[in-house]
Design an enzyme around this catalytic site. Structure first.
Site, PDB file in Angstrom:
ATOM      1  N   HIS A 288      -0.374   9.974  -8.951  1.00 56.27           N
ATOM      2  CA  HIS A 288       0.337  11.175  -8.580  1.00 56.27           C
ATOM      3  C   HIS A 288       1.706  11.058  -9.287  1.00 56.27           C
ATOM      4  O   HIS A 288       2.001  10.097 -10.248  1.00 56.27           O
ATOM      5  CB  HIS A 288       0.358  11.305  -7.093  1.00 56.27           C
ATOM      6  CG  HIS A 288       1.345  10.394  -6.446  1.00 56.27           C
ATOM      7  ND1 HIS A 288       2.624   9.830  -6.875  1.00 56.27           N
ATOM      8  CD2 HIS A 288       0.988   9.459  -5.217  1.00 56.27           C
ATOM      9  CE1 HIS A 288       2.792   8.871  -5.981  1.00 56.27           C
ATOM     10  NE2 HIS A 288       1.781   8.634  -5.150  1.00 56.27           N
TER      11      HIS A 288
ATOM     12  N   HIS B  40       3.728   7.732  -9.738  1.00 54.34           N
ATOM     13  CA  HIS B  40       3.416   6.656 -10.558  1.00 54.34           C
ATOM     14  C   HIS B  40       3.626   7.003 -11.988  1.00 54.34           C
ATOM     15  O   HIS B  40       3.889   6.472 -12.851  1.00 54.34           O
ATOM     16  CB  HIS B  40       1.716   6.648 -10.429  1.00 54.34           C
ATOM     17  CG  HIS B  40       1.232   6.234  -9.100  1.00 54.34           C
ATOM     18  ND1 HIS B  40       0.394   7.049  -8.470  1.00 54.34           N
ATOM     19  CD2 HIS B  40       1.449   5.206  -8.213  1.00 54.34           C
ATOM     20  CE1 HIS B  40       0.053   6.663  -7.068  1.00 54.34           C
ATOM     21  NE2 HIS B  40       0.724   5.393  -7.095  1.00 54.34           N
TER      22      HIS B  40
ATOM     23  N   CYS C  11       0.395  -5.419   9.465  1.00 58.06           N
ATOM     24  CA  CYS C  11       0.227  -3.904   9.041  1.00 58.06           C
ATOM     25  C   CYS C  11      -0.571  -4.030   7.520  1.00 58.06           C
ATOM     26  O   CYS C  11      -0.035  -4.254   6.769  1.00 58.06           O
ATOM     27  CB  CYS C  11       1.853  -3.189   8.872  1.00 58.06           C
ATOM     28  SG  CYS C  11       1.270  -1.690   8.217  1.00 58.06           S
TER      29      CYS C  11
ATOM     30  N   CYS D 205       1.033  -1.940   4.702  1.00 53.73           N
ATOM     31  CA  CYS D 205       2.259  -2.937   3.997  1.00 53.73           C
ATOM     32  C   CYS D 205       1.676  -4.095   3.593  1.00 53.73           C
ATOM     33  O   CYS D 205       2.127  -4.983   2.897  1.00 53.73           O
ATOM     34  CB  CYS D 205       3.240  -3.197   4.794  1.00 53.73           C
ATOM     35  SG  CYS D 205       4.202  -1.807   5.612  1.00 53.73           S
TER      36      CYS D 205
ATOM     37  N   CYS E  59       4.747  -0.057  13.021  1.00 59.22           N
ATOM     38  CA  CYS E  59       5.155  -0.284  11.416  1.00 59.22           C
ATOM     39  C   CYS E  59       6.444   0.478  11.087  1.00 59.22           C
ATOM     40  O   CYS E  59       6.183   1.763  11.148  1.00 59.22           O
ATOM     41  CB  CYS E  59       4.133  -0.520  10.576  1.00 59.22           C
ATOM     42  SG  CYS E  59       4.809  -0.309   8.872  1.00 59.22           S
TER      43      CYS E  59
ATOM     44  N   HIS F  34       4.951   2.876   8.175  1.00 60.37           N
ATOM     45  CA  HIS F  34       3.641   3.351   8.308  1.00 60.37           C
ATOM     46  C   HIS F  34       3.380   4.356   9.633  1.00 60.37           C
ATOM     47  O   HIS F  34       2.535   5.133   9.865  1.00 60.37           O
ATOM     48  CB  HIS F  34       2.334   2.803   7.954  1.00 60.37           C
ATOM     49  CG  HIS F  34       2.438   2.192   6.635  1.00 60.37           C
ATOM     50  ND1 HIS F  34       3.038   1.280   6.326  1.00 60.37           N
ATOM     51  CD2 HIS F  34       1.810   3.081   5.534  1.00 60.37           C
ATOM     52  CE1 HIS F  34       2.625   1.033   4.798  1.00 60.37           C
ATOM     53  NE2 HIS F  34       1.961   1.951   4.681  1.00 60.37           N
TER      54      HIS F  34
ATOM     55  N   LYS G 259       7.975  14.310   2.108  1.00 62.33           N
ATOM     56  CA  LYS G 259       7.430  13.119   1.589  1.00 62.33           C
ATOM     57  C   LYS G 259       6.007  13.652   0.900  1.00 62.33           C
ATOM     58  O   LYS G 259       5.454  14.553   1.672  1.00 62.33           O
ATOM     59  CB  LYS G 259       7.198  12.263   2.630  1.00 62.33           C
ATOM     60  CG  LYS G 259       6.814  10.843   2.076  1.00 62.33           C
ATOM     61  CD  LYS G 259       7.079   9.697   3.383  1.00 62.33           C
ATOM     62  CE  LYS G 259       6.795   8.562   2.582  1.00 62.33           C
ATOM     63  NZ  LYS G 259       7.143   7.328   3.765  1.00 62.33           N
TER      64      LYS G 259
ATOM     65  N   LYS H 107      -1.220  13.148   1.459  1.00 61.97           N
ATOM     66  CA  LYS H 107      -2.733  13.821   1.119  1.00 61.97           C
ATOM     67  C   LYS H 107      -2.739  14.862   2.241  1.00 61.97           C
ATOM     68  O   LYS H 107      -3.083  15.750   2.174  1.00 61.97           O
ATOM     69  CB  LYS H 107      -3.740  12.756   1.341  1.00 61.97           C
ATOM     70  CG  LYS H 107      -4.084  12.307  -0.070  1.00 61.97           C
ATOM     71  CD  LYS H 107      -5.429  11.617   0.219  1.00 61.97           C
ATOM     72  CE  LYS H 107      -6.008  10.565  -0.849  1.00 61.97           C
ATOM     73  NZ  LYS H 107      -6.718   9.505  -0.421  1.00 61.97           N
TER      74      LYS H 107
HETATM   75  N1  MSP Z   1       0.511  -2.820  -6.130  1.00 63.31           N
HETATM   76  C1  MSP Z   1       1.747  -2.463  -5.640  1.00 63.31           C
HETATM   77  C2  MSP Z   1       2.731  -2.845  -6.556  1.00 63.31           C
HETATM   78  C3  MSP Z   1       2.408  -4.308  -7.129  1.00 63.31           C
HETATM   79  S1  MSP Z   1       3.557  -4.816  -8.611  1.00 63.31           S
HETATM   80  C4  MSP Z   1       3.274  -6.463  -8.837  1.00 63.31           C
HETATM   81  C5  MSP Z   1       2.201  -1.119  -5.284  1.00 63.31           C
HETATM   82  N2  MSP Z   1       1.537  -0.062  -5.770  1.00 63.31           N
HETATM   83  S2  MSP Z   1       1.770   1.292  -5.628  1.00 63.31           S
HETATM   84  O1  MSP Z   1       0.357   1.857  -6.141  1.00 63.31           O
HETATM   85  O2  MSP Z   1       1.906   1.551  -4.203  1.00 63.31           O
HETATM   86  O3  MSP Z   1       2.655   1.768  -6.301  1.00 63.31           O
HETATM   87  C6  MSP Z   1       3.970   1.940  -5.752  1.00 63.31           C
HETATM   88  C7  MSP Z   1       4.908   2.228  -6.949  1.00 63.31           C
HETATM   89  O4  MSP Z   1       4.561   3.636  -7.488  1.00 63.31           O
HETATM   90  C8  MSP Z   1       6.474   2.544  -6.710  1.00 63.31           C
HETATM   91  O5  MSP Z   1       7.194   1.304  -6.725  1.00 63.31           O
HETATM   92  C9  MSP Z   1       6.686   3.381  -7.754  1.00 63.31           C
HETATM   93  O6  MSP Z   1       6.699   2.933  -8.946  1.00 63.31           O
HETATM   94  C10 MSP Z   1       5.596   4.118  -7.872  1.00 63.31           C
HETATM   95  N3  MSP Z   1       5.766   5.691  -6.775  1.00 63.31           N
HETATM   96  C11 MSP Z   1       4.884   5.736  -5.867  1.00 63.31           C
HETATM   97  N4  MSP Z   1       5.346   6.960  -5.271  1.00 63.31           N
HETATM   98  C12 MSP Z   1       6.584   7.111  -5.643  1.00 63.31           C
HETATM   99  C13 MSP Z   1       7.253   8.389  -5.347  1.00 63.31           C
HETATM  100  N5  MSP Z   1       7.087   9.118  -4.388  1.00 63.31           N
HETATM  101  N6  MSP Z   1       8.535   8.475  -6.186  1.00 63.31           N
HETATM  102  C14 MSP Z   1       8.837   7.658  -7.178  1.00 63.31           C
HETATM  103  N7  MSP Z   1       7.835   6.553  -7.481  1.00 63.31           N
HETATM  104  C15 MSP Z   1       6.615   6.081  -6.574  1.00 63.31           C
HETATM  105  O7  MSP Z   1       3.116  -0.841  -4.329  1.00 63.31           O
END
Ligand code: MSP
Length: 634
Positions: free
Chosen positions: A19, A22, A127, A130, A144, A147, A296, A299
């Protein structure tokens, strides 16, 4: 600037499709990588997917497929998305890759041999969201804090990493390297966390419960905890321990993450590196969170923004521009499609698009389609030249400070200065008198040269637009169009064949009914009736907030000192919606006869009233006139 640069994104979990969040992190990493390449720096850029652990195993089970099949299916969505967003990563790692499993095994063996991994008992609240254990005092109302779900109680024998041993070293390291974690607020958050004794990290899961992971090399009945496995990806991609890339790039490593995963990156990872005898990374760069129209993304709210939807609707460069222009690195930002459309129309269609189209029309008309150098520069021309060199330096400062919005503002100042130069020089009037031909050539050359520099400066942000401008300027080989050449005015060659192109950014219209993501508005059911006597038991008062500070280790809680005629302490779950410094001085409504309670060990004597109309973004209830402190609210 160093002569090497290594940037990483988090490796994304494969339990959800990509999304806008990412996309944001990955686009910043791309912009940074492109900028460093433009500066002639040897660059390595990695991204990938995080595929082991409970979360993925559970999702696969729900979907009735094997974890591997599940991971394959989602990982490819990320891998296929990045080229569509013009992401220039050098590598895409999956934690299920064989070489990664080998690297994790190697590190585990090394840390175990050094005596920093031991076997012990663990019981606590776990959790799954997390992927970590919580202490009872960390839970909020038994849930948590992230969550809002009840964690499972687990009691198991497990392997532990002696993280506590490195606590003092880490505090010292962060203090000696003030830009190790940036922006500063996140460094302070990590230091605040380290003020409490650090516990050892549970780094295994028994196979009786979870088999989807990297088997421990010293006990085949256990798999590795997903974070211990995932963080190591950052060195796997460089070919640790012997790879040439590891030697060349690791000393320059910069991680990019959002604030949600600060703790694993700011605490687990540096201590793991230390225990494995590897130098810490250079910088941890932490950005804020995108919300959608103040809510926030989730889904269940149906407001998840998919990057390809926006790209297809408004174009890739507009999307990349908006994300970097509208979020201040480090702070949260609320995505609004309306604001996006406004930016496209004003900054892109009006300012940049018009400048390119006016200049090209005049240039082609004046010279029959080639670049002509013109006369010597006069004072007014030198002003434009200075604006261009100034912009190059400002952009460099922006990148240095991670203030990408400032870098873009600096480029737009040059665009606006160039538009102003047209208005001041009035080339259409010069064209009327043949004796002004040389001056007209000079003016047009300056405009084209400014466009060349603008095209170089925007190239990390909007690579496609940059290429289009270069093509219009007749620059077929862009390899020499780098930061060095942007610093030197006069790089556009006489005789280049100009080619007018189509409008770079057609104006767009915002139609509410065609919004890319419209959250469904659900009315919360009205509660059963109460009597007047029941209502009368509720004591609501006006209070002023005197002091506010975050509750350590909590993402949601803020501790407040309030004055409602008498002073008292309240703990409120508003940390994600208000900064403490913005709360001080606010007049709020407090439910003051609520039974006192403790939240994360901090006493709370009352509750602030706020509205949460769309299921996420909280707004405190306020007043349209200033009431007296302590006044009753009826
Ligand atoms: N798999 C772990 C990361 C391991 S790194 C060794 C993880 N994955 S995640 O899919 O949850 O990705 C989290 C990251 O996605 C955030 O740190 C950020 O880079 C990005 N984002 C996810 N949602 C976001 C927003 N709503 N806004 C900005 N960035 C966000 O955690």
């Amino acid at each position: 600037m160093d002569n090497a640069f290594y940037v990483t994104t988090p490796i994304y979990y494969v339990n959800a499709s990509p999304h806008i969040g990412h996309a944001y992190t990955t686009i910043i990493a791309d912009v940074m990588a492109r900028y460093h390449r433009l500066a002639g720096c040897r660059t390595f850029f990695s991204t990938g997917t995080d595929e082991h652990g409970d979360k993925i195993a559970e999702a696969a089970q729900k979907g009735n497929v094997t974890p591997q099949d599940y991971a394959d299916r989602i990982s490819v969505q990320f891998r296929d998305l990045w080229p569509k967003l013009a992401i220039t990563n050098d590598i895409f790692i999956r934690t299920t890759d064989e070489n990664h499993v080998e690297t994790v095994t190697g590190i585990l063996r090394k840390v175990h041999d050094a005596g920093d991994i031991y076997f012990g008992q663990y019981e606590g609240f776990y959790c799954v969201g997390c992927e970590r254990f919580y202490m009872e005092k960390e839970l909020v109302d038994g849930c948590c804090p992230d969550h809002q779900t009840k964690p499972e109680y687990r009691k198991e024998s497990n392997y532990f990493f002696r993280m506590s041993k490195y606590q003092d070293w880490l505090i010292g390291y962060i203090k000696d390297h003030p830009d190790f974690i940036r922006p500063e607020r996140y460094k302070n958050e990590v230091l605040a966390f380290l003020r409490e004794p650090l516990e050892d990290l549970c780094i295994s899961r028994p196979k009786t419960r979870l088999t989807w992971g990297v088997t421990l090399p010293f006990d085949e009945n256990y798999v590795t905890y997903v974070w211990f496995d995932a963080l190591i990806n950052y060195i796997t991609v460089l070919g640790y321990p012997d790879g040439e890339n590891f030697r060349a790039f690791w000393p320059f490593a910069q991680h990019l993450i959002a604030k949600d995963i600060l703790k694993p990156h700011g605490i687990y990872w540096p201590t793991m590196l230390k225990a494995a005898g590897i130098e810490p990374y250079r910088h941890l760069n932490v950005h804020g969170y995108w919300t959608v129209d103040q809510s926030k993304m989730s889904k269940s709210l149906g407001n998840v923004i998919k990057p390809l939807d926006l790209k297809d609707k408004y174009g890739l460069d507009a999307f990349r521009y908006f994300l970097l222009r509208d979020m201040v690195f480090g702070l949260d930002s609320s995505f609004s499609e309306e604001a996006f459309v406004q930016r496209v129309n004003s900054d892109l269609a009006n300012d940049l698009g018009n400048l390119v189209s006016r200049t090209m029309t005049m240039a082609v008309k004046n010279s029959g389609g080639t670049v002509v150098c013109g006369d010597a520069a006069v004072e007014k021309d030198r002003c434009l030249e200075e604006a261009a060199t100034g912009a190059v330096s400002e952009v460099a400062n922006g990148f240095q400070e991670l203030a990408f919005h400032k870098a873009l503002i600096a480029i737009w100042e040059l665009i606006n200065r160039t538009n102003k130069y047209i208005v001041e020089e009035e080339p259409w009037n010069l064209a009327k008198a043949p004796e002004n031909k040389a001056r007209l050539d000079t003016v047009i050359y300056n405009l084209l040269e400014s466009l060349r520099i603008i095209a170089i400066l925007i190239s990390p942000f909007m690579p496609g637009t940059s290429e289009k401008i270069m093509a219009q300027l007749g620059i077929a080989d862009v390899s020499g169009q780098n930061l060095e050449s942007a610093r030197r005015w006069g790089g556009l060659h006489e005789g280049n064949v100009l080619k007018r192109g189509e409008a770079l950014f057609p104006r767009v219209e915002f139609k509410k009914e065609e919004k890319t993501s419209v959250p469904e508005k659900k009315m919360t059911p009205v509660k059963p009736e109460i009597s007047y006597e029941d209502f009368d038991k509720i004591d609501l008062r006006v209070a002023e907030i005197l002091e506010a500070q975050y509750v350590p280790k909590s993402k949601k809680l803020v501790k407040l000192k309030i004055d409602m005629g008498q002073e008292r302490q309240i703990v409120a779950g508003i940390a994600e919606h208000y900064k403490p410094e913005d709360l001080v001085g606010k007049k709020v409504v407090v439910l003051c006869n609520l039974k006192p309670t403790k939240l994360m060990g901090v006493e709370s004597n009352g509750m602030l009233l706020a509205t949460d109309t769309d299921g996420a973004g909280l707004t405190l209830i306020g007043f349209d006139r200033t009431p007296e402190k302590g006044a009753k609210v009826r």
